[in-house]
Write a protein that holds these residues in place. Structure first.
Motif, PDB file in Angstrom:
ATOM      1  N   ARG A 238     -20.143  44.563  44.872  1.00 57.14           N
ATOM      2  CA  ARG A 238     -21.596  44.740  45.006  1.00 57.14           C
ATOM      3  C   ARG A 238     -22.211  43.598  45.815  1.00 57.14           C
ATOM      4  NH1 ARG A 238     -23.489  46.541  38.895  1.00 57.14           N
ATOM      5  NH2 ARG A 238     -22.008  48.243  38.637  1.00 57.14           N
ATOM      6  N   THR A 239     -21.693  42.392  45.610  1.00 53.11           N
ATOM      7  CA  THR A 239     -22.211  41.237  46.354  1.00 53.11           C
ATOM      8  C   THR A 239     -21.952  41.389  47.846  1.00 53.11           C
ATOM      9  OG1 THR A 239     -22.026  39.712  44.481  1.00 53.11           O
ATOM     10  CG2 THR A 239     -21.947  38.743  46.678  1.00 53.11           C
TER      11      THR A 239
ATOM     12  N   THR B 285     -24.585  43.932  49.110  1.00 54.74           N
ATOM     13  CA  THR B 285     -25.964  43.442  49.190  1.00 54.74           C
ATOM     14  C   THR B 285     -26.122  42.404  50.289  1.00 54.74           C
ATOM     15  OG1 THR B 285     -25.480  41.912  47.360  1.00 54.74           O
ATOM     16  CG2 THR B 285     -26.623  43.951  46.811  1.00 54.74           C
TER      17      THR B 285
ATOM     18  N   SER C 230     -29.077  35.617  50.013  1.00 53.27           N
ATOM     19  CA  SER C 230     -28.886  37.057  49.838  1.00 53.27           C
ATOM     20  C   SER C 230     -29.017  37.421  48.369  1.00 53.27           C
ATOM     21  CB  SER C 230     -27.503  37.456  50.328  1.00 53.27           C
ATOM     22  OG  SER C 230     -27.227  38.815  50.015  1.00 53.27           O
ATOM     23  N   LEU C 231     -29.382  38.673  48.101  1.00 55.39           N
ATOM     24  CA  LEU C 231     -29.178  39.213  46.761  1.00 55.39           C
ATOM     25  C   LEU C 231     -27.686  39.174  46.459  1.00 55.39           C
ATOM     26  CD1 LEU C 231     -31.421  42.422  46.701  1.00 55.39           C
ATOM     27  CD2 LEU C 231     -31.780  40.357  45.365  1.00 55.39           C
TER      28      LEU C 231
ATOM     29  N   ASP D 273     -26.492  44.447  53.426  1.00 49.32           N
ATOM     30  CA  ASP D 273     -27.800  45.101  53.474  1.00 49.32           C
ATOM     31  C   ASP D 273     -28.915  44.096  53.757  1.00 49.32           C
ATOM     32  OD1 ASP D 273     -26.565  47.484  52.912  1.00 49.32           O
ATOM     33  OD2 ASP D 273     -27.116  47.517  50.791  1.00 49.32           O
ATOM     34  N   CYS D 274     -28.862  42.939  53.092  1.00 43.23           N
ATOM     35  CA  CYS D 274     -29.898  41.918  53.311  1.00 43.23           C
ATOM     36  C   CYS D 274     -29.848  41.387  54.736  1.00 43.23           C
ATOM     37  CB  CYS D 274     -29.735  40.774  52.308  1.00 43.23           C
ATOM     38  SG  CYS D 274     -30.239  41.161  50.620  1.00 43.23           S
TER      39      CYS D 274
ATOM     40  N   SER E 255     -35.519  45.800  44.628  1.00 45.57           N
ATOM     41  CA  SER E 255     -34.610  46.374  45.616  1.00 45.57           C
ATOM     42  C   SER E 255     -34.381  45.407  46.766  1.00 45.57           C
ATOM     43  CB  SER E 255     -35.212  47.669  46.177  1.00 45.57           C
ATOM     44  OG  SER E 255     -36.392  47.379  46.915  1.00 45.57           O
ATOM     45  N   VAL E 256     -33.436  45.744  47.629  1.00 45.98           N
ATOM     46  CA  VAL E 256     -33.205  44.942  48.836  1.00 45.98           C
ATOM     47  C   VAL E 256     -34.476  44.858  49.669  1.00 45.98           C
ATOM     48  CG1 VAL E 256     -31.989  44.883  51.047  1.00 45.98           C
ATOM     49  CG2 VAL E 256     -30.724  45.367  48.938  1.00 45.98           C
TER      50      VAL E 256
ATOM     51  N   HIS F  69     -25.044  49.896  45.852  1.00 49.12           N
ATOM     52  CA  HIS F  69     -24.445  48.807  45.068  1.00 49.12           C
ATOM     53  C   HIS F  69     -24.811  48.855  43.602  1.00 49.12           C
ATOM     54  CE1 HIS F  69     -28.318  46.667  45.008  1.00 49.12           C
ATOM     55  NE2 HIS F  69     -28.444  47.070  46.254  1.00 49.12           N
ATOM     56  N   ASP F  70     -25.873  49.602  43.233  1.00 46.73           N
ATOM     57  CA  ASP F  70     -26.287  49.645  41.833  1.00 46.73           C
ATOM     58  C   ASP F  70     -25.947  50.975  41.152  1.00 46.73           C
ATOM     59  OD1 ASP F  70     -28.033  51.162  43.268  1.00 46.73           O
ATOM     60  OD2 ASP F  70     -29.860  50.315  42.404  1.00 46.73           O
TER      61      ASP F  70
END
Length: 338
Positions: A123-124, A127, A101-102, A130-131, A83-84, A315-316
């Motif tokens: 999604r990128t 993330t 970043s993820l 979030d990161c 996860s993040v 995102h997932d």
């Protein structure tokens, strides 16, 4: 400034490869995947956290960067196992020079069609946001490296637009999905970097993940923009060489190849700048969605991507089932109002 050559390391186990990297004084990069712990649970392999003690072996390296291991995770496991919060815990556990970043890679091996590429860009964007927020909480935001993704050169612009608040002067931005590209062509490496050089704000820099060494003389045209590249291609060369010779691919053998490969990249970045094949204009993608259901699917995908980017969906969470149900609602609304 010359483009920095960052050596990708397969692991941080004490031995010939790590010792040689120290002796070379080269900046290094590792993937989060090489620090992963796994366990068997009811016959399934499950991710079980990080092997943080291994990081102590990084002592003596010139510097160490962290990559999220997105491509490997997608190919091997079909999803990001961590996860993040788990990944950012790893990023905070060691004074990495930079941590990426993820992200969700867009190579053909992972994203089979255009819709999946656009999904993964959305999604990128999420993330990265979030990161970055978690990095601020952890007090490590100054070492955070945003990562942009795409297939076409213009795809990366969508990522940039969604992350514009992170594109501040001095920021090093990671460019994903470039290691398997040809150097030339409308979707080639040079076309991507040329386009990014035109659309990014002044004072921002780029790091190319897994960039081919033979591209360096062409990338010299962007030395004002390209800060660094990394690669672990020497390991593939070592494997091929060992197979050809019929000998074992020991870590000592790989270390020798790593040193030769690094020296060769140092030489390449000093070669004369080679003329560029200019980015070619791509035809606009054709939208042949005359069918109302196909239009509903397209609208559903776009709405879901926006919700992911805005943080209203995880995102997932996106699935075919979600898309089809969403499209059904849009389709019914269109039939009722048609």
């Amino acid at each position: 400034m010359p483009i920095e050559i960052v050596v990708g390391l397969p692991h941080l186990s004490e031995g010939p490869i790590l010792q040689r990297a120290r002796a070379m004084g080269a900046p290094a990069l590792i993937s989060a995947n090489c620090l992963s712990r796994w366990k068997r649970h009811e016959g399934w392999r499950e991710w079980a956290g990080w092997r943080l003690r291994t990081l102590a072996n990084a002592s003596g390296l010139a510097s160490l960067d962290l990559d999220s291991g997105g491509f490997t995770a997608m190919v091997r496991y079909g999803a990001l196992p961590w996860s993040v919060d788990a990944y950012m815990g790893l990023a905070a556990s060691y004074p990495f020079r930079r941590f990426a970043s993820l992200d969700y890679c867009c190579e053909e091996a992972v994203a089979a069609d255009r819709e999946e590429v656009l999904d993964r860009i959305a999604r990128t964007i999420r993330t990265n946001r979030d990161c970055r927020m978690r990095a601020v909480d952890l007090g490590i935001a100054d070492r955070f490296m945003p990562v942009i993704q795409g297939r076409l050169p213009t795809d990366y612009e969508r990522c940039i637009d969604g992350l514009w608040h992170l594109m501040t002067p001095g920021t090093v931005i990671g460019v994903g999905s470039v290691c398997r590209r040809p150097i030339f062509g409308p979707e080639g490496l040079i076309a991507v970097f040329e386009h990014l050089d035109r659309v990014l704000p002044a004072g921002t820099f780029l790091h190319g993940f897994g960039v081919k060494g033979e591209a360096l003389p062409y990338l010299r045209a962007f030395e004002h923009r390209v800060k660094s590249i990394d690669s672990q291609s020497y390991a593939l060369i070592a494997r091929y060489d060992a197979n050809q010779r019929g000998i074992s691919k020991t870590d000592q053998f790989v270390a020798d190849h790593m040193e030769r490969w690094t020296r060769r990249q140092m030489e390449r970045r000093c070669e004369a700048v080679r003329p560029l094949q200019r980015e070619l204009a791509l035809p606009a993608p054709q939208d042949c969605r005359d069918d109302p259901w196909e239009r509903a699917i397209a609208a559903a995908r776009e709405e879901i991507r926006t919700l992911i980017e805005d943080g209203d969906l995880d995102h997932d969470e996106i699935t075919i089932g979600w898309i089809e149900q969403w499209a059904a609602d849009i389709y019914q609304a269109g039939v009722c109002h048609g």
